[in-house]
Structure formats: C-alpha cells, structure tokens
Design a protein around this motif. Structure first.
Motif, mmCIF file in Angstrom:
data_model
loop_
_atom_site.group_PDB
_atom_site.id
_atom_site.type_symbol
_atom_site.label_atom_id
_atom_site.label_comp_id
_atom_site.label_asym_id
_atom_site.label_seq_id
_atom_site.Cartn_x
_atom_site.Cartn_y
_atom_site.Cartn_z
ATOM 1 N N UNK A 158 4.431 11.616 6.254
ATOM 2 C CA UNK A 158 3.670 11.456 4.995
ATOM 3 C C UNK A 158 2.156 11.775 5.370
ATOM 4 N N UNK A 159 2.031 11.856 6.536
ATOM 5 C CA UNK A 159 0.556 12.071 6.867
ATOM 6 C C UNK A 159 -0.040 13.608 6.283
ATOM 7 N N UNK A 160 -1.223 13.488 5.707
ATOM 8 C CA UNK A 160 -1.933 14.858 5.164
ATOM 9 C C UNK A 160 -3.308 14.598 5.934
ATOM 10 N N UNK A 161 -3.187 15.815 6.706
ATOM 11 C CA UNK A 161 -4.741 15.923 7.721
ATOM 12 C C UNK A 161 -5.727 16.926 7.021
ATOM 13 N N UNK A 162 -6.856 16.686 6.807
ATOM 14 C CA UNK A 162 -7.539 17.633 6.278
ATOM 15 C C UNK A 162 -8.470 18.051 7.282
ATOM 16 N N UNK A 163 -8.500 19.458 7.355
ATOM 17 C CA UNK A 163 -9.223 20.406 8.543
ATOM 18 C C UNK A 163 -9.918 21.319 7.856
ATOM 19 N N UNK A 164 -10.376 21.270 6.677
ATOM 20 C CA UNK A 164 -11.282 22.009 5.874
ATOM 21 C C UNK A 164 -12.713 22.199 6.810
ATOM 22 N N UNK B 62 0.859 -1.225 0.307
ATOM 23 C CA UNK B 62 -0.007 -0.038 -0.137
ATOM 24 C C UNK B 62 0.672 1.254 0.062
ATOM 25 N N UNK B 63 0.435 2.086 -0.969
ATOM 26 C CA UNK B 63 1.152 3.454 -1.081
ATOM 27 C C UNK B 63 0.257 4.513 -0.696
ATOM 28 N N UNK B 64 -0.946 4.429 -0.978
ATOM 29 C CA UNK B 64 -2.050 5.362 -0.851
ATOM 30 C C UNK B 64 -3.160 5.201 -0.141
ATOM 31 N N UNK B 65 -3.426 5.834 1.029
ATOM 32 C CA UNK B 65 -4.659 5.444 1.731
ATOM 33 C C UNK B 65 -5.077 6.608 2.047
ATOM 34 N N UNK B 66 -6.303 6.811 1.446
ATOM 35 C CA UNK B 66 -7.208 8.358 1.699
ATOM 36 C C UNK B 66 -8.526 8.051 2.085
ATOM 37 N N UNK B 67 -8.853 8.318 3.256
ATOM 38 C CA UNK B 67 -10.134 8.098 4.010
ATOM 39 C C UNK B 67 -10.984 9.302 4.765
ATOM 40 N N UNK B 68 -10.468 10.290 4.204
ATOM 41 C CA UNK B 68 -10.733 11.689 4.741
ATOM 42 C C UNK B 68 -12.324 11.999 4.231
ATOM 43 N N UNK B 69 -13.004 12.819 5.126
ATOM 44 C CA UNK B 69 -14.404 13.201 4.698
ATOM 45 C C UNK B 69 -15.151 11.977 4.845
ATOM 46 N N UNK C 299 3.835 0.054 7.456
ATOM 47 C CA UNK C 299 3.962 0.092 6.126
ATOM 48 C C UNK C 299 4.939 0.745 5.394
ATOM 49 N N UNK C 300 5.953 0.258 5.146
ATOM 50 C CA UNK C 300 7.187 0.951 4.714
ATOM 51 C C UNK C 300 7.059 1.853 3.333
ATOM 52 N N UNK C 301 5.986 1.119 2.649
ATOM 53 C CA UNK C 301 5.829 1.626 1.026
ATOM 54 C C UNK C 301 4.863 2.945 1.357
ATOM 55 N N UNK C 302 3.968 2.920 2.396
ATOM 56 C CA UNK C 302 2.981 3.904 2.385
ATOM 57 C C UNK C 302 3.682 5.647 2.190
ATOM 58 N N UNK C 303 3.019 6.078 1.215
ATOM 59 C CA UNK C 303 3.606 7.459 0.799
ATOM 60 C C UNK C 303 2.570 8.572 1.323
ATOM 61 N N UNK C 304 1.209 8.151 1.143
ATOM 62 C CA UNK C 304 0.243 9.200 1.449
ATOM 63 C C UNK C 304 -0.907 8.573 2.531
ATOM 64 N N UNK C 305 -1.139 9.099 3.664
ATOM 65 C CA UNK C 305 -2.077 8.791 4.517
ATOM 66 C C UNK C 305 -3.001 10.005 4.748
ATOM 67 N N UNK C 306 -4.011 9.918 4.418
ATOM 68 C CA UNK C 306 -4.837 11.247 4.457
ATOM 69 C C UNK C 306 -6.300 10.867 5.264
ATOM 70 N N UNK C 307 -6.459 11.806 6.178
ATOM 71 C CA UNK C 307 -7.347 11.283 7.088
ATOM 72 C C UNK C 307 -8.004 12.829 7.778
ATOM 73 N N UNK C 308 -9.329 12.528 7.971
ATOM 74 C CA UNK C 308 -9.714 13.939 8.707
ATOM 75 C C UNK C 308 -9.363 14.124 10.176
ATOM 76 N N UNK C 309 -8.714 15.056 10.719
ATOM 77 C CA UNK C 309 -8.271 15.218 11.878
ATOM 78 C C UNK C 309 -9.389 15.302 12.905
#
Length: 193
Positions: free
Chosen positions: A183-189, A137-144, A158-168
């Motif tokens: 590599x975490x991206x947190x959506x706060x919008x 797994x390289x991309x896991x996006x579960x935000x919103x 997960x050493x291959x994981x590049x993007x984890x995007x969750x809603x804070x």
C-alpha cells in the motif's frame, strides 16, 4: 436533596462546556501562532464558547471536534502538540500550506484518527514512531516535505492503513518499505528538483 441534584446537574453542564471551551482554547491558541494571509481563520474567536460553528472545523452531534480541514489555506506556522488533546479528531487535513517544524509525536495519541494529511508543507525531521499507535489510521500522506530518517517500523502495526505516501529521496528505511509494499505510494516527481 433537591438542591444536591440541582448542584450535580449544574456541575455536569459546567464540565460539558469546559470540554468545548478546551477544544476552542486549543484551536484559538494555535491560530495565534499561525500566519493567515487569506484570513481563513477569521471565525476562530473566543466570543463563541464552542468551536463547532467555526469555518474548517467539523463536530459530531455532541459538539466535539472530529475534523480540521485546513488544506490549501495558505497558512504557515508550527503544528502544535496540543492538537493531541482533540481526542475525538478523525481527520487532520493540513496539506498544501507552509507548516514548518517537526510533526509532533503527540499526534500519536489521537486514537480516533483516520486520515493525517500533511503533504506539501515545509515539515522537517523524522516521521514520529508514535504514529504507529494510530490503529484507526487509514491514510497517512506526508510527501513533499523535508522529512528525514527511516519510515518508522511501528507503522507496520497499522492494520487499517491503506495509503502511506512519502517522498522517496528524503526518507530511508528499506526494511520498512518492504513492510508497506502492498500500500505504499512513493512520490519521485521532485527527486531531482
């Protein structure tokens, strides 16, 4: 002797077609549980013994399903655990729909999965700990979504994981967030909406 060889060949062909039918059966059974207002799954029918020509399905050169592209398709319904039987699946793109219920823990058995995009749905419950078994797994996006609980610490494996995007504001787990800070991206919008 010749009849035995012929019988073995027929048996091998039957097994190969059963695998394709199994994947088609899984997808077709899922289709029957979904609301599809735009008829994007119209080609998903059992008249074809192979799901590879169906729209939104991609297969490899051995007619094995490797990708489902159902993003922004207007679909609603559950994500079924049986999708874990699509063992060569690399991309599961289900973003911007109205999928509801929990993320099936069985998806953690999809060892070839590179991208799991479930963002902008109505999913609830925790992120399954079993997703930490997805070494490709390289991309896991579960935000919103309406996810709750901690970010599973198993995702730190997960050493291959590049993007984890969750809603804070719906996910907690300070320790886990530290593991993923590179590599975490947190959506706060939508934090206050």
């Amino acid at each position: 002797m010749i009849s035995r060889v012929l019988l073995c060949i027929l048996f091998a062909v039957a097994i190969a077609s059963v695998d394709c039918n199994l994947e088609g059966d899984i997808l077709y059974s899922w289709k029957t549980l979904l609301v599809d207002p735009y008829n994007v799954l119209a080609s998903w029918n059992l008249t074809s013994h192979n799901p590879c020509p169906w729209f939104h399905v991609t297969c490899n050169n051995q007619n094995i399903v490797t990708r489902l592209d159902l993003g922004n398709a207007g679909l609603s319904g559950p994500i079924i655990p049986a999708l874990a039987n699509l063992t060569n699946l690399q991309y599961l793109e289900l973003y911007q729909n109205k999928f509801y219920g929990s993320i099936p823990s069985e998806l953690g058995h999809l060892k070839e999965l590179v991208s799991l995009d479930l963002y902008r749905n109505q999913l609830s419950g925790p992120i399954p700990e079993t997703l930490g078994h997805l070494n490709s797994l390289r991309y896991l996006r579960v935000f919103h979504n309406n996810l709750t609980g901690a970010i599973p610490s198993s995702l730190g494996n997960l050493t291959s994981l590049q993007i984890l995007w969750v809603t804070l504001y719906k996910i907690c787990g300070f320790y886990a967030a530290l593991l993923f800070e590179s590599f975490i991206s947190v959506d706060q919008t939508d934090q206050f909406s």
